[in-house]
Design a protein around this motif. Sequence first.
Motif, PDB file in Angstrom:
ATOM      1  N   GLU A  40      30.444  21.258  81.243  1.00 11.78           N
ATOM      2  CA  GLU A  40      29.081  21.509  80.801  1.00 11.78           C
ATOM      3  C   GLU A  40      29.049  21.322  79.168  1.00 11.78           C
ATOM      4  N   CYS A  41      28.173  20.607  78.755  1.00 10.49           N
ATOM      5  CA  CYS A  41      27.910  20.643  77.324  1.00 10.49           C
ATOM      6  C   CYS A  41      26.749  21.339  77.005  1.00 10.49           C
ATOM      7  N   GLN A  42      27.223  22.397  76.312  1.00 12.59           N
ATOM      8  CA  GLN A  42      26.047  23.427  75.748  1.00 12.59           C
ATOM      9  C   GLN A  42      25.778  23.206  74.569  1.00 12.59           C
ATOM     10  N   LEU A  43      24.413  23.636  74.107  1.00  9.95           N
ATOM     11  CA  LEU A  43      24.038  23.695  72.689  1.00  9.95           C
ATOM     12  C   LEU A  43      23.140  24.607  72.283  1.00  9.95           C
ATOM     13  N   VAL A  44      22.866  25.083  71.165  1.00 14.16           N
ATOM     14  CA  VAL A  44      21.782  25.696  70.611  1.00 14.16           C
ATOM     15  C   VAL A  44      21.095  25.009  69.659  1.00 14.16           C
ATOM     16  N   VAL A  45      19.824  24.986  69.896  1.00 16.62           N
ATOM     17  CA  VAL A  45      18.845  24.199  69.006  1.00 16.62           C
ATOM     18  C   VAL A  45      17.970  25.261  68.183  1.00 16.62           C
ATOM     19  N   LYS A  46      17.683  25.083  67.021  1.00 12.77           N
ATOM     20  CA  LYS A  46      16.630  25.939  66.484  1.00 12.77           C
ATOM     21  C   LYS A  46      15.247  25.212  66.208  1.00 12.77           C
ATOM     22  N   PHE A  47      14.293  25.986  66.157  1.00 14.24           N
ATOM     23  CA  PHE A  47      12.911  25.432  65.944  1.00 14.24           C
ATOM     24  C   PHE A  47      12.096  26.192  64.953  1.00 14.24           C
ATOM     25  N   PHE A  48      11.516  25.623  64.028  1.00 10.11           N
ATOM     26  CA  PHE A  48      11.002  26.183  62.832  1.00 10.11           C
ATOM     27  C   PHE A  48       9.729  25.267  62.414  1.00 10.11           C
ATOM     28  N   ALA A  86       8.147  19.297  68.987  1.00  5.78           N
ATOM     29  CA  ALA A  86       7.639  18.356  68.044  1.00  5.78           C
ATOM     30  C   ALA A  86       5.900  18.473  67.996  1.00  5.78           C
ATOM     31  N   ASP A  87       5.514  18.174  69.247  1.00  5.85           N
ATOM     32  CA  ASP A  87       4.108  18.187  69.610  1.00  5.85           C
ATOM     33  C   ASP A  87       3.439  19.456  69.195  1.00  5.85           C
ATOM     34  N   TYR A  88       4.171  20.639  69.362  1.00  4.83           N
ATOM     35  CA  TYR A  88       3.385  21.886  68.875  1.00  4.83           C
ATOM     36  C   TYR A  88       3.733  22.103  67.287  1.00  4.83           C
ATOM     37  N   GLY A  89       4.308  20.990  66.687  1.00  5.30           N
ATOM     38  CA  GLY A  89       4.501  21.259  65.331  1.00  5.30           C
ATOM     39  C   GLY A  89       5.672  21.828  64.588  1.00  5.30           C
ATOM     40  N   PHE A  90       6.540  21.781  65.564  1.00  9.13           N
ATOM     41  CA  PHE A  90       7.980  22.273  65.090  1.00  9.13           C
ATOM     42  C   PHE A  90       9.168  21.360  64.839  1.00  9.13           C
ATOM     43  N   ASN A  91       9.846  21.558  63.846  1.00 10.81           N
ATOM     44  CA  ASN A  91      11.132  20.807  63.457  1.00 10.81           C
ATOM     45  C   ASN A  91      12.343  21.426  64.351  1.00 10.81           C
ATOM     46  N   SER A  92      13.191  20.667  64.338  1.00  9.95           N
ATOM     47  CA  SER A  92      14.482  21.188  64.981  1.00  9.95           C
ATOM     48  C   SER A  92      15.950  20.705  64.462  1.00  9.95           C
ATOM     49  N   ASP A  93      16.783  21.583  64.656  1.00 16.18           N
ATOM     50  CA  ASP A  93      18.095  21.364  64.188  1.00 16.18           C
ATOM     51  C   ASP A  93      19.026  21.624  65.325  1.00 16.18           C
ATOM     52  N   ILE A  94      20.195  21.023  65.708  1.00 13.93           N
ATOM     53  CA  ILE A  94      21.172  21.339  66.761  1.00 13.93           C
ATOM     54  C   ILE A  94      22.112  22.177  65.793  1.00 13.93           C
ATOM     55  N   VAL A  95      22.342  23.502  65.944  1.00 10.51           N
ATOM     56  CA  VAL A  95      23.015  24.407  65.311  1.00 10.51           C
ATOM     57  C   VAL A  95      24.219  24.361  65.665  1.00 10.51           C
ATOM     58  N   THR A 130      11.799  31.545  63.433  1.00 13.92           N
ATOM     59  CA  THR A 130      12.685  30.645  63.772  1.00 13.92           C
ATOM     60  C   THR A 130      12.836  30.906  65.285  1.00 13.92           C
ATOM     61  N   PHE A 131      13.039  29.846  66.046  1.00 13.60           N
ATOM     62  CA  PHE A 131      13.420  30.210  67.511  1.00 13.60           C
ATOM     63  C   PHE A 131      14.539  29.457  67.974  1.00 13.60           C
ATOM     64  N   TYR A 132      15.608  30.284  68.501  1.00 11.37           N
ATOM     65  CA  TYR A 132      16.937  29.637  68.826  1.00 11.37           C
ATOM     66  C   TYR A 132      16.898  29.538  70.169  1.00 11.37           C
ATOM     67  N   LEU A 133      17.333  28.421  70.862  1.00 13.01           N
ATOM     68  CA  LEU A 133      17.382  28.252  72.196  1.00 13.01           C
ATOM     69  C   LEU A 133      18.598  27.459  72.808  1.00 13.01           C
ATOM     70  N   LEU A 134      19.130  27.936  73.855  1.00 20.58           N
ATOM     71  CA  LEU A 134      20.147  27.461  74.231  1.00 20.58           C
ATOM     72  C   LEU A 134      19.872  26.598  75.297  1.00 20.58           C
ATOM     73  N   LEU A 135      20.687  25.424  75.406  1.00 25.55           N
ATOM     74  CA  LEU A 135      20.297  24.352  76.534  1.00 25.55           C
ATOM     75  C   LEU A 135      21.792  23.627  77.059  1.00 25.55           C
ATOM     76  N   ILE A 136      21.725  23.141  78.073  1.00 29.02           N
ATOM     77  CA  ILE A 136      22.940  22.165  78.384  1.00 29.02           C
ATOM     78  C   ILE A 136      22.283  20.787  78.447  1.00 29.02           C
ATOM     79  N   GLU A 137      23.146  19.844  78.543  1.00 32.04           N
ATOM     80  CA  GLU A 137      22.778  18.291  78.490  1.00 32.04           C
ATOM     81  C   GLU A 137      21.615  17.815  79.606  1.00 32.04           C
ATOM     82  N   ASP A 138      21.996  18.772  80.678  1.00 36.50           N
ATOM     83  CA  ASP A 138      21.456  18.454  81.793  1.00 36.50           C
ATOM     84  C   ASP A 138      19.756  18.600  81.810  1.00 36.50           C
ATOM     85  N   ASN A 139      19.551  19.584  80.628  1.00 36.25           N
ATOM     86  CA  ASN A 139      18.167  19.962  80.438  1.00 36.25           C
ATOM     87  C   ASN A 139      17.332  18.867  79.798  1.00 36.25           C
TER      88      ASN A 139
END
Lengths: 125, 210
Positions: B197-205, B180-189, B161-170
């Motif tokens: 600034e709107c910050q979010l953490v997305v996980k990929f698996f 998804a092109d690499y075959g990963f599902n995602s969820d906003i945690v 599982t990969f956890y990535l922090l992003l902001i809306e500007d990204n």
Amino acid sequence: MKLITHNMLTSKCLKGVITGYPLAITATVVKVSEVEYNPEFISRIIPKLDWEVLWKAADSIGHNEGLPPTIDPKFEDNEEFLRKAHKVLLEVEVEEGYLTCPESGRQFPITKGIPNMLLTEAEVQ
Amino acid sequence: METPKQNHIDKNDFDHVYEPAEDSYLLIDALEKDLQYLKSKNPTFCLEVGSGSGIVITAFGMAFPKTVCFSTDINFKACSMSKSTALQNKVMLETINMDLGSCFIGNKFDVILFNPPYVVTDSDECGSCDITASWAGGIKGREVTDRMLDLIPKILTVDGTFYLLLIEDNIPNEVISIMADYGFNSDIVIKRRVRNECQLVVKFFQDKNI
């Protein structure tokens, strides 16, 4: 740098290098510090490593601790083996020295236990 | 999850290393929110890329004493600080001065954490090895993140599982679609508004059975 880390590092990001693994270790300062022994923990790590690479690395810095060059299939039940593996993987640390790419000879210094794997832009694939 | 002690750090060192801020704590909060899932995965190896002060990977190590923790940073001073933060909190951490995760052999890490330099800047501000590297993200604030996305399939285990922090500007949807092109599902945690600034953490698996 513990030998568990060495087991995972490659210099294949260097231009012209194909596998870059394993890196040779030259250690000028080695530290052995006590880490709490946990047999389940160490048993779980062992199958995820390249044992031959680990053994040769440990041997090359004078710390094979009497470990066998190959793993016994029932290693989980062998406490003597697990304790030695624990020491080599988690207690032995290279504080100062360098790693050498097996193909290009490029050296990566280890300072205060931290390997420097940074490359210049001209060196990157 | 406990917050690691930081009183060993000399405040002046934050002139050279990113000082833990809301984004760092959001990433820790995301891990805490996902604790049951992570525990069920029983990770062997965890890597934080760009660990800065080291508080995120140290918090992880405190919650997962049976996971071997690794961290990288392009800034040597950050590597040093990460190592001392872990030590002060009795966490075993291996630190490597490295660009992202570019010098690791294939598919070893069960969990990868990344709080990237996400601020939208000019391209030429991005790519240093000092404190600027901790925040300057180049175009869309994504230049460093996108290089990391490309590395994920190479260094994450198949059920990792990969956890990535992003902001809306990204433009998180673009990141989700690249993965998804690499075959990963995602969820906003987790998602939080901090000042403007709107910050979010997305996980990929990759596994489908959760």
